[in-house]
Design a protein around this motif. Structure first.
Motif, PDB file in Angstrom:
ATOM      1  N   LEU A 112       3.187  -9.186  -6.191  1.00  0.00           N
ATOM      2  CA  LEU A 112       4.207  -9.219  -5.154  1.00  0.00           C
ATOM      3  C   LEU A 112       5.469  -9.822  -5.749  1.00  0.00           C
ATOM      4  CD1 LEU A 112       2.274 -10.424  -1.967  1.00  0.00           C
ATOM      5  CD2 LEU A 112       2.656  -8.104  -2.792  1.00  0.00           C
ATOM      6  N   ASP A 146      14.106  -9.651   0.064  1.00  0.00           N
ATOM      7  CA  ASP A 146      13.311  -9.280   1.231  1.00  0.00           C
ATOM      8  C   ASP A 146      11.962  -9.997   1.267  1.00  0.00           C
ATOM      9  OD1 ASP A 146      12.964  -7.620   3.601  1.00  0.00           O
ATOM     10  OD2 ASP A 146      11.421  -6.556   2.447  1.00  0.00           O
ATOM     11  N   LEU A 147      11.566 -10.572   0.158  1.00  0.00           N
ATOM     12  CA  LEU A 147      10.285 -11.282   0.104  1.00  0.00           C
ATOM     13  C   LEU A 147      10.479 -12.586  -0.660  1.00  0.00           C
ATOM     14  CD1 LEU A 147       7.276 -11.269   0.821  1.00  0.00           C
ATOM     15  CD2 LEU A 147       6.845 -10.211  -1.398  1.00  0.00           C
ATOM     16  N   ARG A 169       1.114  -7.686   2.550  1.00  0.00           N
ATOM     17  CA  ARG A 169       1.029  -9.123   2.800  1.00  0.00           C
ATOM     18  C   ARG A 169      -0.395  -9.571   3.137  1.00  0.00           C
ATOM     19  NH1 ARG A 169       6.016 -11.686   4.731  1.00  0.00           N
ATOM     20  NH2 ARG A 169       7.793 -10.272   4.580  1.00  0.00           N
ATOM     21  N   TYR A 189       6.745  -4.015  -2.022  1.00  0.00           N
ATOM     22  CA  TYR A 189       6.903  -5.284  -2.729  1.00  0.00           C
ATOM     23  C   TYR A 189       6.342  -5.244  -4.150  1.00  0.00           C
ATOM     24  CZ  TYR A 189       7.495  -7.246   2.012  1.00  0.00           C
ATOM     25  OH  TYR A 189       7.909  -7.527   3.288  1.00  0.00           O
ATOM     26  N   SER A 232       8.317  -1.095  -6.007  1.00  0.00           N
ATOM     27  CA  SER A 232       9.623  -0.568  -5.565  1.00  0.00           C
ATOM     28  C   SER A 232       9.614   0.947  -5.406  1.00  0.00           C
ATOM     29  CB  SER A 232      10.731  -0.994  -6.537  1.00  0.00           C
ATOM     30  OG  SER A 232      10.845  -2.396  -6.596  1.00  0.00           O
ATOM     31  N   HIS A 252       9.100 -11.351  -6.115  1.00  0.00           N
ATOM     32  CA  HIS A 252      10.067 -12.136  -5.346  1.00  0.00           C
ATOM     33  C   HIS A 252      11.366 -11.336  -5.245  1.00  0.00           C
ATOM     34  CE1 HIS A 252       7.818 -15.964  -5.258  1.00  0.00           C
ATOM     35  NE2 HIS A 252       7.359 -15.577  -6.428  1.00  0.00           N
ATOM     36  N   SER A 253      11.922 -11.285  -4.051  1.00  0.00           N
ATOM     37  CA  SER A 253      13.155 -10.532  -3.838  1.00  0.00           C
ATOM     38  C   SER A 253      13.872 -11.082  -2.623  1.00  0.00           C
ATOM     39  CB  SER A 253      12.834  -9.041  -3.624  1.00  0.00           C
ATOM     40  OG  SER A 253      12.130  -8.855  -2.403  1.00  0.00           O
ATOM     41  N   LYS A 299       4.529  -2.888   4.649  1.00  0.00           N
ATOM     42  CA  LYS A 299       4.861  -4.255   4.269  1.00  0.00           C
ATOM     43  C   LYS A 299       3.773  -5.229   4.732  1.00  0.00           C
ATOM     44  CE  LYS A 299       9.108  -5.599   5.154  1.00  0.00           C
ATOM     45  NZ  LYS A 299      10.427  -5.708   5.852  1.00  0.00           N
ATOM     46  N   GLU A 333       4.353 -15.430  -9.120  1.00  0.00           N
ATOM     47  CA  GLU A 333       4.006 -14.285  -8.289  1.00  0.00           C
ATOM     48  C   GLU A 333       2.525 -14.275  -7.929  1.00  0.00           C
ATOM     49  OE1 GLU A 333       7.303 -11.166 -10.202  1.00  0.00           O
ATOM     50  OE2 GLU A 333       5.166 -10.923 -10.642  1.00  0.00           O
TER      51      GLU A 333
END
Length: 531
Positions: free
Chosen positions: A268, A273-274, A55, A212, A215, A270-271, A51, A354
């Motif tokens: 990346l 978790d992010l 980033r 990210y 998946s 968007h979710s 992760k 994104e």
């Protein structure tokens, strides 16, 4: 933390015991945190480092980095030099990176983040994957590392890369051709491992909860890795054409191939978790009422072509509803009008836009150039070129690709400064429609021009392609404050090494300059910049 003359292994050890670990969520633990055994369950340890590695490719505000970190790592360097973004902050009365006078604090973040964040994350991930016998996880780490670090190498040139973490380099820099050889070696290894894994484990996932980008889909990672290898192969085509063709054809002929449809786009997501704000939103809308705007080059090409993507990229100026850009290197008496209602702002959403590592369109334009060069790309240049444009329209959710592709008359327009007098002639006369009867060089200009439009706002890639090919033809700076170190017509070719390297790794940076082949300034060409 800054570099020292310690070995990279020593640096890694230091980082594991003091401040560097603050940025790694799986390492910065207390007595009540997960044990090593617990962290091996469900890929918690490797996943946490993966992760952080993702980033670190493009910086954004995530609780560790800030939007201002993006600004000084990319927004005030490659985003400008690519012709995508114009700086409209009132800093230093315009005498700064935008006019080729490098501000020390604005040229070191790409280097520091590459090693302190991306390389450290990869090193910890690699060791954890080896301990847990997870070669497929290590392979994902290699792909993400190359995606992060080729941006660093393409900005500076020689970097201390091949010996990182081994204790053998002592801070010495590798020549850029050796760095690229290592990139190809790492991508080859990763692709082979992931391909074997995907074939043996159909419908399997790798680090799904921590990925990210795709998946956990190994096939999509293989396609991205193949396309990344194709991108880097094309980067070296003028420096080592044999290697370039070899790596490019290897990518296309892989059983899983390259990026080809919208589901393959590398970004990346968007979710839950992010959750993040695209850094360009904050820079364009929140920083001092706006420190980034549409460039004059984008104005000339998109307006001249009547390109429907202009509304996806920028917002019309409030004063007249038209699209207006800003030239680099201007020194107006007041910057207020350049952030006001006469200039186009960026069309970026604060919660849904994104961060994109690679568009689908880029893959088709890479294959178009390869086919133009006579390589085995699985098709012809014209078809790939038109597919690239079509895919870019789809990615940006705009209509009119068929008519645009057939447009054989519209050309980039002359630039008119909507605020001041920094006007300029049209940068090029290249049209859109494919022409079989023109030279290969003219066809290449078409390919790269459309590729450049499609890759917006990926500054590092847009700038690298401009340097490699000379396309698209970008409007030069109005005022060049480099004191003669940068040719205005050729434009800036690289970023100088950080002052911290001179302070803390003097012999290392000296070795890098020797391998650079010229002085440590913005006018020295990189190894692959041979055209």
């Amino acid at each position: 933390m800054q570099w020292t003359r310690l070995s990279f292994a020593g640096f890694s050890l230091i980082c594991m015991n003091i401040a560097c670990t603050d940025k790694f969520e799986a390492v910065n633990t207390d007595d009540h945190a997960a044990t090593e055994e617990m962290m091996s369950y469900d890929n918690l340890k490797t996943g946490s480092f993966f992760k952080q590695l993702q980033r670190s490719v493009v910086l954004f505000k995530d609780g560790r980095n800030l939007s201002s970190d993006y600004q000084v790592s990319q927004g005030l360097t490659s985003d400008l030099y690519s012709g995508y973004i114009a700086p409209t902050g009132s800093w230093y009365n315009g005498i700064h990176n935008g006019s080729y006078y490098f501000i020390t604090g604005w040229i070191d973040k790409t280097f520091r983040s590459g090693f302190a964040d991306a390389m450290q994350s990869w090193l910890f991930l690699s060791k954890a994957a080896q301990e847990q016998n997870l070669p497929e996880v290590a392979a994902l780490g290699l792909v993400a590392k190359v995606e992060a670090m080729h941006r660093v190498a393409d900005a500076y040139g020689p970097i201390p890369y091949t010996g990182f973490g081994s204790g053998t380099s002592g801070g010495d820099y590798d020549a850029l051709d050796l760095v690229y050889n290592q990139f190809f070696k790492e991508l080859d290894e990763a692709i082979d491992v992931l391909t074997a894994y995907a074939i043996a484990n159909p419908s399997s996932q790798i680090l799904r909860k921590y990925d990210y980008v795709y998946s956990g889909d190994p096939v999509k990672w293989i396609r991205f890795a193949n396309t990344l290898r194709l991108r880097l192969a094309m980067r070296v085509v003028y420096a080592n054409p044999t290697l370039a063709r070899q790596e490019a054809e290897k990518s296309v002929t892989n059983v899983f191939g390259v990026i080809s449809d919208l589901g393959d786009r590398a970004s990346l997501k968007h979710s839950g978790d992010l959750v993040y704000m695209h850094p360009l939103f904050e820079i364009a809308y929140n920083f001092n009422e706006g420190e980034a705007r549409m460039t004059a080059s984008m104005d000339a090409y998109l307006n001249g072509y009547k390109d429907p993507r202009i509304s996806a990229y920028f917002k019309p100026a409030a004063l007249d509803g038209l699209y207006h850009g800003v030239r680099l290197g201007i020194t107006p008496a007041s910057w207020a009008n350049y952030t006001g209602n006469k200039i186009s702002n960026l069309n970026v959403d604060n919660s849904s836009t994104e961060i994109v590592w690679m568009t689908v369109a880029e893959s088709y334009f890479l294959r178009a150039e390869g086919a133009l060069r006579g390589w085995q790309m699985g098709g012809d240049a014209k078809t790939f070129y038109e597919q690239g444009i079509t895919m870019s329209f789809s990615e940006n959710k705009v209509q009119g690709a068929v008519a645009y592709i057939a447009n054989s008359t519209d050309k980039p327009s002359a630039f008119t400064d909507n605020v001041g007098s920094s006007n300029a002639a049209a940068p090029s006369d290249v049209t859109i429609a494919w022409e079989d009867g023109v030279s290969d060089e003219r066809k290449l200009e078409k390919i790269i021009t459309q590729k450049w439009i499609a890759m917006y706002p990926d500054g590092p890639e847009g700038w690298a392609e401009f340097r490699r090919t000379g396309y698209p033809r970008l409007l030069p700076v109005v005022v060049n404050n480099s004191n003669g170190t940068i040719n205005t017509a050729l434009q800036v070719r690289r970023i100088p090494y950080p002052q911290a390297e001179y302070n803390n790794n003097a012999s290392g940076v000296k070795s890098g300059i020797a391998k650079l082949g010229g002085p440590d300034n913005g006018g020295t060409k990189l190894w692959w910049d041979k055209k």
